[in-house]
Design a protein around this motif. Structure first.
Motif, PDB file in Angstrom:
ATOM      1  N   UNK A  45       0.827  -1.200   0.000  1.00 26.06           N
ATOM      2  CA  UNK A  45       0.000   0.000   0.000  1.00 26.06           C
ATOM      3  C   UNK A  45       0.863   1.252   0.000  1.00 26.06           C
ATOM      4  N   UNK A  46       0.445   2.265  -0.767  1.00 20.66           N
ATOM      5  CA  UNK A  46       1.164   3.535  -0.874  1.00 20.66           C
ATOM      6  C   UNK A  46       0.192   4.691  -0.638  1.00 20.66           C
ATOM      7  N   UNK A  47       0.552   5.602   0.264  1.00 20.09           N
ATOM      8  CA  UNK A  47      -0.265   6.784   0.537  1.00 20.09           C
ATOM      9  C   UNK A  47      -0.055   7.844  -0.537  1.00 20.09           C
ATOM     10  N   UNK A  48      -1.138   8.510  -0.912  1.00 26.03           N
ATOM     11  CA  UNK A  48      -1.100   9.589  -1.894  1.00 26.03           C
ATOM     12  C   UNK A  48      -1.992  10.712  -1.374  1.00 26.03           C
ATOM     13  N   UNK A  49      -1.474  11.925  -1.352  1.00 20.59           N
ATOM     14  CA  UNK A  49      -2.284  13.078  -0.962  1.00 20.59           C
ATOM     15  C   UNK A  49      -2.570  13.893  -2.207  1.00 20.59           C
ATOM     16  N   UNK A  50      -3.770  13.722  -2.804  1.00 19.10           N
ATOM     17  CA  UNK A  50      -4.061  14.456  -4.038  1.00 19.10           C
ATOM     18  C   UNK A  50      -4.082  15.970  -3.853  1.00 19.10           C
ATOM     19  N   UNK A  51      -4.286  16.447  -2.627  1.00  9.41           N
ATOM     20  CA  UNK A  51      -4.284  17.895  -2.385  1.00  9.41           C
ATOM     21  C   UNK A  51      -2.867  18.454  -2.302  1.00  9.41           C
ATOM     22  N   UNK A  52      -1.902  17.589  -2.098  1.00  3.70           N
ATOM     23  CA  UNK A  52      -0.484  17.971  -1.944  1.00  3.70           C
ATOM     24  C   UNK A  52      -0.266  18.942  -0.779  1.00  3.70           C
ATOM     25  N   UNK A  53      -1.122  18.860   0.239  1.00  2.00           N
ATOM     26  CA  UNK A  53      -0.981  19.717   1.412  1.00  2.00           C
ATOM     27  C   UNK A  53      -0.081  19.103   2.476  1.00  2.00           C
ATOM     28  N   UNK A  54       0.139  17.794   2.394  1.00  2.00           N
ATOM     29  CA  UNK A  54       0.872  17.109   3.465  1.00  2.00           C
ATOM     30  C   UNK A  54       1.955  16.207   2.900  1.00  2.00           C
ATOM     31  N   UNK A  55       3.019  16.072   3.662  1.00  2.00           N
ATOM     32  CA  UNK A  55       4.124  15.172   3.330  1.00  2.00           C
ATOM     33  C   UNK A  55       3.733  13.764   3.789  1.00  2.00           C
ATOM     34  N   UNK A  56       3.654  12.832   2.855  1.00  2.00           N
ATOM     35  CA  UNK A  56       3.231  11.469   3.155  1.00  2.00           C
ATOM     36  C   UNK A  56       4.091  10.835   4.250  1.00  2.00           C
ATOM     37  N   UNK A  57       5.369  11.154   4.296  1.00  2.00           N
ATOM     38  CA  UNK A  57       6.269  10.552   5.294  1.00  2.00           C
ATOM     39  C   UNK A  57       5.987  11.046   6.708  1.00  2.00           C
TER      40      UNK A  57
END
Length: 110
Positions: A45-57
């Motif tokens: 599983x890989x996290x993706x933030x489509x809003x690009x507001x947050x760093x996935x790490x």
């Protein structure tokens, strides 16, 4: 830019498992829950933030579900009034991470 619901729909339409994840993350203003997408690629599983507001790490998972109805953190019936809400998210220091890593069982331990 796609929102999280659209991104999940597109991944699923392409035959790729996708789900919604509710997270806490620093640098979101005002501090609150943040919903992101998780997709199954290359065996994990890989996290993706489509809003690009947050760093996935830097995300801390609160809950996971198929869609927004599955990750609701509260269900209310009747009239309510929110008097106050406080959320605080800070990054752990490197020393704290090293200590938590030291708690892992050594290789070969049962």
């Amino acid at each position: 830019m796609l929102n999280r619901d659209e991104l999940i729909s597109f991944w699923r339409a392409a035959g790729v498992p996708a789900r919604m994840v509710l997270v806490y993350t620093p640098n979101i203003q005002p501090p609150d829950f943040h919903a992101v997408v998780e997709v199954w690629l290359d065996g994990s599983w890989h996290l993706v933030d489509p809003s690009r507001l947050a760093d996935v790490s830097q995300m801390v998972r609160i809950c996971t579900g198929r869609d927004a109805s599955n990750i609701s953190f509260m269900t209310i019936f009747g009239a309510v009034q929110l008097n106050r809400q406080t959320v605080s998210v800070t990054l752990a220091q490197a020393k704290a991470r090293a200590v938590s890593g030291a708690l892992k069982q050594p290789s070969g331990a049962a």
